[in-house]
Design a protein around this motif. Structure first.
Motif, short mmCIF file in Angstrom:
data_model
loop_
_atom_site.label_atom_id
_atom_site.label_comp_id
_atom_site.label_asym_id
_atom_site.label_seq_id
_atom_site.Cartn_x
_atom_site.Cartn_y
_atom_site.Cartn_z
N GLU A 1 1.21 -1.36 0.02
CA GLU A 1 -0.34 0.09 -0.21
C GLU A 1 0.93 1.42 -0.17
O GLU A 1 0.34 2.73 -0.62
CB GLU A 1 -1.12 -0.23 0.95
N GLU A 2 2.08 0.75 1.03
CA GLU A 2 2.90 2.45 1.13
C GLU A 2 3.02 2.82 -0.31
O GLU A 2 3.43 3.62 -0.58
CB GLU A 2 3.74 2.03 1.92
N GLU A 3 3.82 1.28 -1.31
CA GLU A 3 4.47 1.95 -2.31
C GLU A 3 2.86 2.32 -3.41
O GLU A 3 3.63 3.09 -4.79
CB GLU A 3 4.89 0.07 -2.80
N ILE A 4 2.41 1.92 -3.57
CA ILE A 4 1.24 2.22 -4.48
C ILE A 4 0.87 4.12 -4.24
O ILE A 4 0.59 4.29 -5.35
CB ILE A 4 -0.41 1.26 -4.02
N ALA A 5 1.25 4.36 -2.55
CA ALA A 5 0.85 5.46 -1.90
C ALA A 5 1.82 6.55 -2.54
O ALA A 5 1.56 7.99 -2.74
CB ALA A 5 0.75 5.89 -0.52
N GLU A 6 2.95 6.20 -3.54
CA GLU A 6 4.18 7.18 -4.18
C GLU A 6 3.32 7.36 -5.66
O GLU A 6 3.85 8.33 -6.12
CB GLU A 6 4.81 5.64 -3.99
N PHE A 7 2.41 6.96 -6.01
CA PHE A 7 2.09 7.22 -6.84
C PHE A 7 1.05 8.48 -6.73
O PHE A 7 -0.01 9.28 -6.79
CB PHE A 7 1.53 6.43 -7.93
N GLU A 8 1.75 9.61 -6.16
CA GLU A 8 0.97 11.01 -5.75
C GLU A 8 0.26 11.49 -6.72
O GLU A 8 -1.28 12.76 -6.31
CB GLU A 8 1.68 11.84 -4.82
N ASP A 9 0.76 11.53 -7.97
CA ASP A 9 -0.04 11.95 -9.18
C ASP A 9 -1.77 11.74 -9.08
O ASP A 9 -2.77 12.47 -9.61
CB ASP A 9 0.56 12.35 -10.49
N TYR A 10 -1.86 9.98 -8.67
CA TYR A 10 -3.24 10.24 -8.47
C TYR A 10 -3.91 9.61 -8.34
O TYR A 10 -5.05 8.87 -7.59
CB TYR A 10 -3.16 8.61 -9.70
N VAL A 11 -3.16 9.06 -7.11
CA VAL A 11 -3.47 8.18 -5.42
C VAL A 11 -3.37 8.85 -4.31
O VAL A 11 -2.52 9.80 -3.72
CB VAL A 11 -2.67 6.82 -4.99
N GLN A 12 -4.93 8.69 -3.08
CA GLN A 12 -5.47 9.61 -2.50
C GLN A 12 -4.99 8.66 -1.39
O GLN A 12 -4.19 8.58 -0.83
CB GLN A 12 -6.70 10.13 -2.74
N SER A 13 -5.08 7.33 -1.40
CA SER A 13 -4.92 6.64 -0.08
C SER A 13 -5.89 4.93 -0.61
O SER A 13 -6.32 4.84 -2.36
CB SER A 13 -6.22 6.66 0.99
N THR A 14 -4.91 4.19 -0.44
CA THR A 14 -6.08 2.56 -0.48
C THR A 14 -6.22 2.54 1.07
O THR A 14 -6.18 2.74 1.70
CB THR A 14 -4.52 1.82 -0.74
N ASP A 15 -7.86 1.32 0.90
CA ASP A 15 -7.83 0.67 2.04
C ASP A 15 -8.40 -1.45 1.40
O ASP A 15 -7.97 -1.49 -0.22
CB ASP A 15 -9.50 0.86 1.84
N ILE A 16 -8.01 -2.26 2.12
CA ILE A 16 -8.22 -3.40 1.85
C ILE A 16 -9.38 -3.79 2.30
O ILE A 16 -9.68 -3.48 3.73
CB ILE A 16 -7.42 -4.25 2.97
N ALA A 17 -10.15 -3.66 1.02
CA ALA A 17 -11.71 -4.16 1.42
C ALA A 17 -12.58 -5.37 2.02
O ALA A 17 -12.98 -5.37 2.61
CB ALA A 17 -12.46 -3.64 -0.49
N ALA A 18 -11.27 -6.40 1.77
CA ALA A 18 -11.69 -7.98 1.88
C ALA A 18 -10.52 -8.49 1.31
O ALA A 18 -9.20 -8.35 1.20
CB ALA A 18 -12.50 -8.46 0.60
N MET A 19 -10.46 -9.73 2.70
CA MET A 19 -8.94 -10.30 3.03
C MET A 19 -9.63 -12.29 2.94
O MET A 19 -10.02 -12.14 3.83
CB MET A 19 -8.19 -10.07 3.21
N GLN A 20 -9.03 -13.01 2.24
CA GLN A 20 -9.24 -14.19 2.33
C GLN A 20 -8.30 -15.42 1.73
O GLN A 20 -7.51 -15.27 1.21
CB GLN A 20 -10.55 -14.96 2.19
N LYS A 21 -8.00 -15.94 2.85
CA LYS A 21 -6.85 -17.36 3.17
C LYS A 21 -7.30 -18.51 1.56
O LYS A 21 -8.29 -18.89 2.36
CB LYS A 21 -6.20 -17.87 4.07
N LEU A 22 -6.07 -18.77 1.23
CA LEU A 22 -6.62 -19.62 0.07
C LEU A 22 -6.22 -21.02 0.84
O LEU A 22 -5.30 -21.26 1.67
CB LEU A 22 -5.23 -20.12 -1.07
#
Length: 229
Positions: free
Chosen positions: A208-229
């Protein structure tokens, strides 16, 4: 010659004495000698009276399904194995006399160093056997399926460029999946994207921190769902 009646105390005493410094009846791996002797017993020896025989019996019992494949002559009776000569009786009625002799002769006696060396040898043999059984079996990597929301600054953000930037992140243990744009209000849409990660290789917080570095596009990120395989 060899082992005597294993259904008597005298016979069990001889077997126990024989196994004091041995893991198997003969040699350094299970054979038909162990199978024949094992079948000569109706049940496991008393661990209090015959600790070495009981330890051997429990170990050989783990090979029950493999008895037919063990090396050696399956036609030989257990009486062909063991000490060359034993001064014991086959008469169960006289068995208590053998127990009385235990007061004068310690059949199980050994110093601490010998016992420690024998215990270590047995442990190493069992570890080697376990390793052999597990050889070639690779534990599958633990994985998780994640749904992530990536939010833009406003309705003028180039969502195509945003998604291309996110998918441009490549890592061992990371696989991007399907995505869609989800309306959040005021004409703004967020990117909702699925991904599969190997838990030992990918940390979601770092991603998420790496995605946030695209600061021209990204305001924030959230994990909406997560499930173990």
């Amino acid at each position: 010659m060899g082992f005597t009646d294993l259904l008597t105390d005298a016979g069990l005493t001889v077997l126990n004495s024989w196994l004091t410094t041995r893991s198997y009846i003969v040699g350094y791996s299970p054979t038909q000698a162990d199978v024949a002797t094992f079948k000569g017993l109706k049940s496991a020896p008393d661990v209090t009276k015959y600790p070495h025989a009981a330890r051997w019996y429990k170990h050989i019992a783990s090979y029950t399904d493999e008895f037919a494949t063990l090396p050696g002559d399956a036609s030989k009776p257990y009486t062909t194995y063991g000490p060359e000569a034993v001064a014991v009786t086959l008469n169960p009625a006289k068995a208590p006399a053998a127990e009385e002799d235990d007061d004068d002769v310690d059949l199980f006696g050994s110093d601490d160093e010998e016992e420690d060396a024998e215990a270590e040898r047995i442990r190493n043999e069992r570890l080697a056997e376990y390793k052999k059984k597990k050889e070639g079996k690779v534990k599958p990597a633990a994985k998780s399926v994640v749904t992530m929301d990536v939010k833009p600054w406003d309705d003028e953000t180039d969502m195509k460029a945003l998604e291309e930037s996110v998918r441009g992140i490549t890592k061992d243990g990371l696989v991007w999946g399907q995505s869609k744009l989800v309306a959040v209000g005021f004409g703004i849409k967020k990117l909702q994207i699925n991904l599969v990660i190997e838990d030992d290789k990918i940390g979601l917080q770092e991603l998420e921190e790496e995605i946030a570095e695209f600061e021209d596009y990204v305001q924030s990120t959230d994990i909406a769902a997560m499930q173990k395989l």
